[in-house]
Design a protein around this motif. Structure first.
Motif, mmCIF file in Angstrom:
data_model
loop_
_atom_site.group_PDB
_atom_site.id
_atom_site.type_symbol
_atom_site.label_atom_id
_atom_site.label_comp_id
_atom_site.label_asym_id
_atom_site.label_seq_id
_atom_site.Cartn_x
_atom_site.Cartn_y
_atom_site.Cartn_z
ATOM 1 N N SER A 70 -7.952 2.338 -6.035
ATOM 2 C CA SER A 70 -8.208 2.681 -7.433
ATOM 3 C C SER A 70 -6.954 3.338 -7.992
ATOM 4 N N ARG A 71 -6.923 3.508 -9.299
ATOM 5 C CA ARG A 71 -5.758 4.141 -9.907
ATOM 6 C C ARG A 71 -6.150 4.898 -11.157
ATOM 7 N N ASP A 72 -5.316 5.865 -11.500
ATOM 8 C CA ASP A 72 -5.455 6.625 -12.739
ATOM 9 C C ASP A 72 -4.165 6.400 -13.508
ATOM 10 N N ASN A 73 -4.213 5.537 -14.519
ATOM 11 C CA ASN A 73 -2.991 5.180 -15.242
ATOM 12 C C ASN A 73 -2.394 6.384 -15.970
ATOM 13 N N ALA A 74 -3.227 7.262 -16.456
ATOM 14 C CA ALA A 74 -2.730 8.434 -17.181
ATOM 15 C C ALA A 74 -1.941 9.365 -16.265
ATOM 16 N N LYS A 75 -2.254 9.341 -14.978
ATOM 17 C CA LYS A 75 -1.586 10.206 -14.011
ATOM 18 C C LYS A 75 -0.579 9.460 -13.146
ATOM 19 N N ASN A 76 -0.376 8.167 -13.418
ATOM 20 C CA ASN A 76 0.548 7.351 -12.607
ATOM 21 C C ASN A 76 0.241 7.489 -11.118
ATOM 22 N N THR A 77 -1.030 7.438 -10.794
ATOM 23 C CA THR A 77 -1.479 7.706 -9.427
ATOM 24 C C THR A 77 -2.351 6.560 -8.926
ATOM 25 N N VAL A 78 -2.149 6.224 -7.663
ATOM 26 C CA VAL A 78 -2.990 5.231 -7.002
ATOM 27 C C VAL A 78 -3.619 5.886 -5.773
ATOM 28 N N TYR A 79 -4.853 5.493 -5.502
ATOM 29 C CA TYR A 79 -5.605 6.056 -4.389
ATOM 30 C C TYR A 79 -6.035 4.942 -3.430
ATOM 31 N N LEU A 80 -6.247 5.321 -2.192
ATOM 32 C CA LEU A 80 -6.813 4.398 -1.212
ATOM 33 C C LEU A 80 -7.875 5.144 -0.428
ATOM 34 N N GLN A 81 -9.130 4.797 -0.665
ATOM 35 C CA GLN A 81 -10.237 5.364 0.090
ATOM 36 C C GLN A 81 -10.464 4.486 1.309
ATOM 37 N N MET A 82 -10.337 5.080 2.477
ATOM 38 C CA MET A 82 -10.452 4.326 3.728
ATOM 39 C C MET A 82 -11.674 4.813 4.497
ATOM 40 N N ASN A 83 -12.653 3.940 4.667
ATOM 41 C CA ASN A 83 -13.875 4.262 5.390
ATOM 42 C C ASN A 83 -13.980 3.415 6.654
ATOM 43 N N SER A 84 -14.840 3.819 7.547
ATOM 44 C CA SER A 84 -15.067 3.081 8.798
ATOM 45 C C SER A 84 -13.747 2.749 9.486
ATOM 46 N N LEU A 85 -12.910 3.750 9.603
ATOM 47 C CA LEU A 85 -11.583 3.534 10.179
ATOM 48 C C LEU A 85 -11.671 3.133 11.639
ATOM 49 N N GLU A 86 -10.734 2.283 12.025
ATOM 50 C CA GLU A 86 -10.659 1.748 13.385
ATOM 51 C C GLU A 86 -9.288 2.070 13.970
ATOM 52 N N PRO A 87 -9.179 2.115 15.293
ATOM 53 C CA PRO A 87 -7.852 2.356 15.887
ATOM 54 C C PRO A 87 -6.796 1.363 15.405
ATOM 55 N N ALA A 88 -7.207 0.131 15.087
ATOM 56 C CA ALA A 88 -6.261 -0.876 14.609
ATOM 57 C C ALA A 88 -5.693 -0.534 13.232
ATOM 58 N N ASP A 89 -6.280 0.437 12.550
ATOM 59 C CA ASP A 89 -5.762 0.868 11.244
ATOM 60 C C ASP A 89 -4.610 1.862 11.388
ATOM 61 N N THR A 90 -4.326 2.281 12.603
ATOM 62 C CA THR A 90 -3.235 3.218 12.837
ATOM 63 C C THR A 90 -1.903 2.605 12.418
ATOM 64 N N ALA A 91 -1.193 3.295 11.542
ATOM 65 C CA ALA A 91 0.065 2.780 11.001
ATOM 66 C C ALA A 91 0.664 3.818 10.068
ATOM 67 N N VAL A 92 1.883 3.552 9.641
ATOM 68 C CA VAL A 92 2.460 4.294 8.519
ATOM 69 C C VAL A 92 2.087 3.533 7.248
ATOM 70 N N TYR A 93 1.508 4.244 6.307
ATOM 71 C CA TYR A 93 1.059 3.645 5.056
ATOM 72 C C TYR A 93 2.066 3.974 3.954
ATOM 73 N N TYR A 94 2.489 2.924 3.255
ATOM 74 C CA TYR A 94 3.499 3.057 2.209
ATOM 75 C C TYR A 94 2.898 2.688 0.852
ATOM 76 N N CYS A 95 3.255 3.462 -0.138
ATOM 77 C CA CYS A 95 2.897 3.170 -1.520
ATOM 78 C C CYS A 95 4.006 2.329 -2.149
ATOM 79 N N ARG A 96 3.619 1.386 -2.979
ATOM 80 C CA ARG A 96 4.577 0.528 -3.686
ATOM 81 C C ARG A 96 4.176 0.447 -5.147
ATOM 82 N N ALA A 97 5.168 0.459 -6.025
ATOM 83 C CA ALA A 97 4.870 0.391 -7.451
ATOM 84 C C ALA A 97 5.908 -0.464 -8.170
ATOM 85 N N GLU A 98 5.431 -1.309 -9.056
ATOM 86 C CA GLU A 98 6.305 -2.091 -9.931
ATOM 87 C C GLU A 98 6.403 -1.332 -11.250
#
Length: 120
Positions: A70-98
């Protein structure tokens, strides 16, 4: 210049949840697509999810039904809600913006990354 700052990573047990945030700041006229990518050791960086300014979303197959972007355009912010996490989700997470720095100048920016570790 434009900076992306991520937060919210950490260590969680399998089945748990985390919420990542990424705030863009600097010389910003508007932001088109914002998204999250991840990179695990020895693997290529892959798309997790992205979202357009209008709210259209796109998810990687491995996270569909578990993660929500999800995102809040007024705040220039993006969110990622991660549920039911699994060991395979282990990683470095990077934000990207155009980012449109002016109506005619568009550049892609990346955050520094935040570590997500899911224990079994």
């Amino acid at each position: 210049q434009v900076q992306l700052v991520e937060s919210g990573g950490g260590l969680v047990q399998a089945g748990g949840s985390l919420r990542l945030s990424c705030v863009a700041s600097g010389s910003i006229f508007s932001i088109n697509t914002m998204g999250w990518y991840r990179q695990a050791p020895g693997k290529q960086r892959e798309l997790v999810a992205d979202i357009t300014y209008g709210g259209s979303t796109n998810y990687g197959d491995s996270v569909k039904g578990r993660f929500t972007i999800s995102r809040d355009n007024a705040k220039n912010t993006v969110y990622l809600q991660m549920n039911s996490l699994e060991p395979a989700d282990t990683a470095v997470y990077y934000c990207r913006a155009e980012v449109l720095r002016t109506p005619l100048i568009r550049n892609t920016y990346w955050g520094q990354g935040t570590q997500v570790t899911v224990s079994s």
